[in-house]
Write a protein that holds these residues in place. Structure first.
Motif, PDB file in Angstrom:
ATOM      1  N   ASN A 162       0.816  -1.219   0.000  1.00  8.14           N
ATOM      2  CA  ASN A 162       0.000   0.000   0.000  1.00  8.14           C
ATOM      3  C   ASN A 162       0.849   1.269   0.000  1.00  8.14           C
ATOM      4  OD1 ASN A 162      -2.243  -1.611   0.083  1.00  8.14           O
ATOM      5  ND2 ASN A 162      -2.695  -1.256   2.250  1.00  8.14           N
ATOM      6  N   ASN A 175      -5.304   6.755  -0.341  1.00  7.51           N
ATOM      7  CA  ASN A 175      -6.719   7.040  -0.074  1.00  7.51           C
ATOM      8  C   ASN A 175      -7.073   8.451  -0.556  1.00  7.51           C
ATOM      9  OD1 ASN A 175      -9.297   6.448   0.832  1.00  7.51           O
ATOM     10  ND2 ASN A 175      -8.895   7.081   2.937  1.00  7.51           N
ATOM     11  N   ARG A 292      -8.076   3.659  -1.651  1.00  6.37           N
ATOM     12  CA  ARG A 292      -7.876   2.694  -0.559  1.00  6.37           C
ATOM     13  C   ARG A 292      -7.989   1.286  -1.130  1.00  6.37           C
ATOM     14  NH1 ARG A 292      -7.639   2.351   4.643  1.00  6.37           N
ATOM     15  NH2 ARG A 292      -8.055   4.555   5.010  1.00  6.37           N
ATOM     16  N   ARG A 296      -9.993  -1.162   6.560  1.00  9.82           N
ATOM     17  CA  ARG A 296      -9.300  -0.669   7.754  1.00  9.82           C
ATOM     18  C   ARG A 296      -9.844  -1.373   8.983  1.00  9.82           C
ATOM     19  NH1 ARG A 296      -8.261   5.591   8.699  1.00  9.82           N
ATOM     20  NH2 ARG A 296      -6.365   4.953   7.594  1.00  9.82           N
TER      21      ARG A 296
END
Length: 367
Positions: A162, A175, A292, A296
């Motif tokens: 990421n 994000n 994203r 989460r």
């Protein structure tokens, strides 16, 4: 060049051993911000910076800093942790004990630690804003070609993919599509989250040096009074943050700040203005805007989501605040530590937790 925001901590990193699965504690000598070290200028490094007010009523912001730092080390970033507040006030014994515990563990991890002096009343807003000004960090800490990514002390990264900087880009915003647009200075801007913007130190600095805000300040009667703060290499200081932020936000900067009010979003608004304006001025700059990629792990999720097999589905964790000092909540949280770190480091964090809890005046009731 590439974009990176991060966590700031000021201590040598040369001896820390890092792998994707393990972060090992080592003994390090005490090093202050005045120390020098040899840097290979041909090596591009990745730093992460986050800050915590030492005066926050939520003691978890300080407590989590070693855990968050180790999580970033695990995925290849060198942490810089910034403690913000009035370090001339030595009246709070419990605060001193907490900071000593936390500093000692950060030092053993090889983290850079910076004590950022400001009045207590400004400490929370400065802990947010200071991340934007990392382009003004001394060269002995970060080189212009190095990348800096911003984050919060209560966000734990879990997947390395990421936070990769792609070839032929100048950084990334993770994000990037989470937020609305907003209007300011008769323009419409895209809002970007402070977690996470990744830029080179040079770009972070140039966001300010090439900004309309600096141009206006240089054309004002403040230019001669504060020539050093408006120079090409101003000090990394409260005064530098204040002159730029007060100019943009006027009285809002000096107002009392509460979570969620207009002042709370100054850092996000200001960084979005500067970044949008800079990219408009430099169309050859490519900032990778990343959506994203994974879920989460949020504090409100039931405890079964904190089991090891379930943790694999999450990209990062937004962790609870002072509820963590309830032993039941800590027991659940330790599943994340086991998932991220080796047993030795997990045990060190468990011992650190028990020591930290002893310094608390008001501890949550056990579950």
């Amino acid at each position: 060049m590439i974009c990176i925001f991060g966590i700031l901590a000021y201590h040598t990193i040369s001896k820390v051993r890092i792998s994707l699965v393990d972060v090992k504690l080592i003994s390090l000598p005490i090093v202050t911000s005045s120390s020098s070290r040899t840097i290979n200028t041909k090596t591009i490094r990745k730093f992460v910076v986050f800050a915590s007010s030492i005066h926050s009523e939520l003691r978890s912001y300080i407590f989590y800093t070693p855990i968050t730092a180790a999580a970033w080390q695990r995925i290849g970033y060198q942490p810089i942790v910034i403690f913000v507040g009035d370090f001339t006030d030595n009246n709070n014994a419990s605060l001193s004990s907490q900071l000593n515990l936390t500093r000692n563990l950060l030092k053993r991890l090889g983290v850079h630690i910076i004590d950022f002096q400001c009045n207590q009343s400004y400490s929370t807003k400065i802990s947010q804003l200071v991340r934007m000004f990392t382009g003004f960090l001394p060269d002995k800490i970060v080189n212009d070609i190095d990348y800096i990514i911003t984050t919060d002390s209560d966000i734990i990264p879990m997947h390395k993919n990421n936070y990769k900087i792609k070839n032929n880009t100048n950084g990334f915003i993770y994000n990037a599509f989470c937020c609305r647009t907003f209007k300011r200075r008769e323009k419409t801007y895209q809002m970007y989250p402070m977690c996470h913007i990744c830029l080179s130190k040079e770009i972070w600095r140039n966001l300010f040096l090439e900004s309309i805000q600096r141009k206006e300040l240089l054309n004002s009667n403040l230019s001669s009074l504060y020539a050093d703060l408006l120079s090409d290499k101003p000090p990394f200081s409260f005064d530098t943050i204040s002159i730029y932020t007060r100019h943009e936000f006027s009285k809002l900067y000096d107002s009392n700040m509460s979570k969620g009010d207009a002042a709370w979003y100054m850092d996000q608004i200001y960084s979005s203005i500067l970044l949008n304006d800079y990219c408009e001025k430099h169309p050859n700059i490519t900032i990778d805007k990343i959506p994203r990629k994974s879920s989460r792990l949020d504090p409100h999720l039931p405890s079964q989501y904190w089991e090891s097999e379930k943790l694999k589905q999450f990209g990062d964790a937004h962790i609870i605040h002072d509820e963590i000092f309830d032993s039941y909540r800590w027991t659940i949280f330790k599943n994340l530590l086991v998932f991220l770190f080796n047993s030795s480091l997990t045990n060190d964090f468990d011992f650190y937790y028990k020591q930290f809890v002893l310094t608390l005046r008001d501890k949550p009731e056990d579950h």
